[in-house]
Scaffold this motif. Structure first.
Motif, short mmCIF file in Angstrom:
data_model
loop_
_atom_site.label_atom_id
_atom_site.label_comp_id
_atom_site.label_asym_id
_atom_site.label_seq_id
_atom_site.Cartn_x
_atom_site.Cartn_y
_atom_site.Cartn_z
N GLY A 28 0.80 -1.23 0.00
CA GLY A 28 0.00 0.00 0.00
C GLY A 28 0.82 1.26 0.00
O GLY A 28 0.28 2.35 0.19
N CYS A 29 2.14 1.14 -0.23
CA CYS A 29 3.03 2.30 -0.19
C CYS A 29 3.90 2.37 -1.44
O CYS A 29 4.21 1.35 -2.05
CB CYS A 29 3.95 2.24 1.04
N LYS A 30 4.32 3.59 -1.75
CA LYS A 30 5.27 3.80 -2.83
C LYS A 30 6.28 4.84 -2.36
O LYS A 30 5.91 5.97 -2.01
CB LYS A 30 4.56 4.29 -4.09
N LEU A 31 7.55 4.47 -2.34
CA LEU A 31 8.61 5.40 -1.97
C LEU A 31 8.87 6.33 -3.16
O LEU A 31 9.30 5.87 -4.21
CB LEU A 31 9.88 4.65 -1.59
N VAL A 32 8.61 7.64 -2.96
CA VAL A 32 8.71 8.56 -4.09
C VAL A 32 9.87 9.55 -3.95
O VAL A 32 10.14 10.32 -4.88
CB VAL A 32 7.39 9.34 -4.28
N GLY A 33 10.56 9.53 -2.81
CA GLY A 33 11.68 10.44 -2.69
C GLY A 33 12.38 10.35 -1.35
O GLY A 33 11.83 9.84 -0.38
N VAL A 34 13.62 10.84 -1.33
CA VAL A 34 14.39 10.93 -0.09
C VAL A 34 15.04 12.30 -0.04
O VAL A 34 15.31 12.92 -1.07
CB VAL A 34 15.47 9.83 0.02
N CYS A 35 15.32 12.76 1.20
CA CYS A 35 15.87 14.10 1.36
C CYS A 35 16.80 14.16 2.55
O CYS A 35 16.47 13.67 3.63
CB CYS A 35 14.71 15.11 1.53
N ASP A 36 17.96 14.76 2.36
CA ASP A 36 18.91 15.01 3.44
C ASP A 36 19.87 16.10 2.96
O ASP A 36 20.09 16.24 1.75
CB ASP A 36 19.68 13.73 3.78
N GLY A 37 20.43 16.84 3.89
CA GLY A 37 21.36 17.88 3.51
C GLY A 37 22.60 17.36 2.83
O GLY A 37 23.28 18.09 2.09
N SER A 38 22.91 16.06 3.03
CA SER A 38 24.07 15.44 2.41
C SER A 38 23.64 14.25 1.56
O SER A 38 23.04 13.30 2.08
CB SER A 38 25.06 14.97 3.49
N VAL A 39 23.94 14.30 0.29
CA VAL A 39 23.61 13.17 -0.59
C VAL A 39 24.35 11.91 -0.14
O VAL A 39 23.82 10.79 -0.25
CB VAL A 39 23.95 13.51 -2.05
N GLU A 40 25.54 12.09 0.39
CA GLU A 40 26.32 10.94 0.85
C GLU A 40 25.56 10.14 1.91
O GLU A 40 25.62 8.90 1.92
CB GLU A 40 27.65 11.42 1.43
N MET A 42 22.55 9.50 2.02
CA MET A 42 21.44 8.77 1.41
C MET A 42 21.90 7.69 0.45
O MET A 42 21.05 6.99 -0.13
CB MET A 42 20.52 9.75 0.68
N GLN A 43 23.20 7.54 0.24
CA GLN A 43 23.68 6.66 -0.81
C GLN A 43 23.20 5.22 -0.66
O GLN A 43 22.82 4.58 -1.65
CB GLN A 43 25.21 6.70 -0.88
N LEU A 44 23.22 4.68 0.54
CA LEU A 44 22.75 3.31 0.74
C LEU A 44 21.31 3.16 0.31
O LEU A 44 20.94 2.20 -0.38
CB LEU A 44 22.92 2.89 2.20
N ALA A 45 20.46 4.11 0.72
CA ALA A 45 19.04 4.04 0.37
C ALA A 45 18.83 4.24 -1.12
O ALA A 45 17.99 3.56 -1.74
CB ALA A 45 18.27 5.09 1.15
N ILE A 46 19.58 5.15 -1.73
CA ILE A 46 19.44 5.38 -3.17
C ILE A 46 19.73 4.10 -3.94
O ILE A 46 18.99 3.73 -4.87
CB ILE A 46 20.38 6.52 -3.62
N GLY A 47 20.80 3.42 -3.56
CA GLY A 47 21.14 2.18 -4.25
C GLY A 47 20.18 1.06 -3.95
O GLY A 47 19.74 0.34 -4.87
N GLU A 48 19.82 0.90 -2.69
CA GLU A 48 18.93 -0.20 -2.31
C GLU A 48 17.57 -0.11 -2.97
O GLU A 48 16.97 -1.12 -3.34
CB GLU A 48 18.77 -0.23 -0.80
N HIS A 49 17.05 1.13 -3.13
CA HIS A 49 15.70 1.31 -3.66
C HIS A 49 15.69 1.81 -5.10
O HIS A 49 14.64 2.18 -5.63
CB HIS A 49 14.92 2.27 -2.75
#
Length: 365
Positions: A28-40, A42-49
């Motif tokens: 029932g969910c869709k991940l549509v974005g992530v946000c943090d002051g540092s892209v670094e 978020m790297q694990l999440a960007i790759g995993e998803h």
């Protein structure tokens, strides 16, 4: 219904990875974005998803504008909880805030007011809520198994917040020593310290277990170590005694347990001992059973903790159920129960700073 559009905002707390995984696995969910002051960060999440570049943001308003989410998962430093949550709520987005509730009662009230004004859901995710033994404890209390609750004893903590990063990756002692001066967990202005990290668990669940009793007075002390630890801005060990009309309850927090409770329970064990007028319950983190004493079983008997059933088996499933069916979060998830816990935390922080017992005035109805 269409899947709920979900974003993850601020990766300062390592629990973000666990929460995003729950989002990805929920139909029932869709991940549509992530946000943090540092892209670094978020790297694990960007790759995993497998997130595309247009789903990655470094500014909250830009993220909300582009993704138009229904729900935002927030994991900022404790000292920024109110600022970030209010920013998101006022944009008309539901919020799941990773524990603790706030750095102060005033900031908790800011979030409650923003949620009320926007008409949006505000839930506080205490991961302990999804431990079957602790949920079973509440069911036994509500069933009258141990009579009226008169004492709650809690011991909570781990080796330290820097020993385990995202995905419970373990850091070495040398890595931890290097990170301490830079980590928000060890900065007073950002809401660091074992007390703010773990006392919320104890007093929020304690308030849930004791039927919402209001405290009369709070006495708290924190460690004052010698050597290199003396240079820390925040505590790594605290003991708080809360006086209720029914008696005394005790809550202890510790960064520096011998082992982490999710691998090997330290001694003392992390968890709760509940004393009632007709019995007692021992409920420890990650264990599959409780030990209950009653007049019928004075030597104690083990009771298997019932497995949590969907959608009450995790924060995302629970909140999706609330949103789809017009329910409000209950127990520690609710701002009202967490606010009572925050009231005790505020008094404990003041008590430790002033080195005295702090009386707590019950608010007017």
């Amino acid at each position: 219904m269409s899947p709920l559009r979900v974003v993850g905002i601020d990766f300062s707390h390592m629990h973000m990875g666990d929460n995003l995984r729950l989002v990805a696995n929920h139909p029932g969910c869709k991940l549509v974005g992530v946000c943090d002051g540092s892209v670094e960060n978020m790297q694990l999440a960007i790759g995993e998803h497998s997130l595309a570049s247009d789903q990655v943001f470094t500014e909250v308003d830009a993220c909300l504008e582009a993704t138009q989410p229904d729900l935002a998962i927030l994991c900022p430093p404790t000292g920024l909880h109110a600022d970030v949550a209010c920013q998101v709520l006022r944009r008309g987005v539901h919020v799941m805030l990773e524990k603790p509730f706030a750095a102060s009662l005033a900031e908790a009230d800011r979030m409650i007011e923003a949620a009320t004004s926007s008409g949006k859901l505000l839930a506080i995710n205490w991961p302990m809520m999804w431990m079957p033994a602790h949920r079973m404890t509440k069911r036994l209390i509500d069933a009258g198994t141990i009579g009226d609750v008169i004492e709650v004893h809690y011991y909570g903590g781990n080796r330290g917040p820097l020993f385990h990063t995202a995905h419970k990756h373990e850091a070495t002692a040398e890595e931890v020593a290097h990170q301490k001066p830079k980590s928000w967990f060890y900065q007073r202005a950002h809401g660091g310290g074992s007390m703010l990290d773990y006392l919320g668990y104890g007093v929020t669940f304690g308030s849930w277990y004791n039927g919402g009793q209001f405290p009369l007075a709070v006495t708290s002390v924190v460690d004052q170590p010698a050597g290199p630890a003396a240079e820390l801005e925040v505590d790594e060990h605290s003991i708080t005694v809360v006086r209720y009309a029914t008696g005394l309850s005790k809550f202890e927090t510790r960064w520096g347990t011998f082992t982490d409770p999710w691998t090997n329970q330290p001694q003392p064990k992390c968890g709760f001992n509940i004393v009632g007028t007709q019995g007692t319950i021992a409920s420890y983190d990650y264990e599959s059973h409780l030990t209950v004493q009653t007049h019928k079983y004075p030597a104690g008997t083990q009771i298997a903790a019932e497995r949590l059933a969907f959608p009450q088996d995790g924060p995302i499933a629970c909140l999706v159920d609330c949103l789809e069916n017009g329910k409000t979060p209950e127990g520690p998830l609710s701002p009202s129960v967490s606010r009572l816990g925050q009231t005790i935390i505020d008094a404990a922080v003041r008590s430790a700073a002033e080195r005295c017992t702090v009386a707590v005035a019950e608010p007017s109805p």
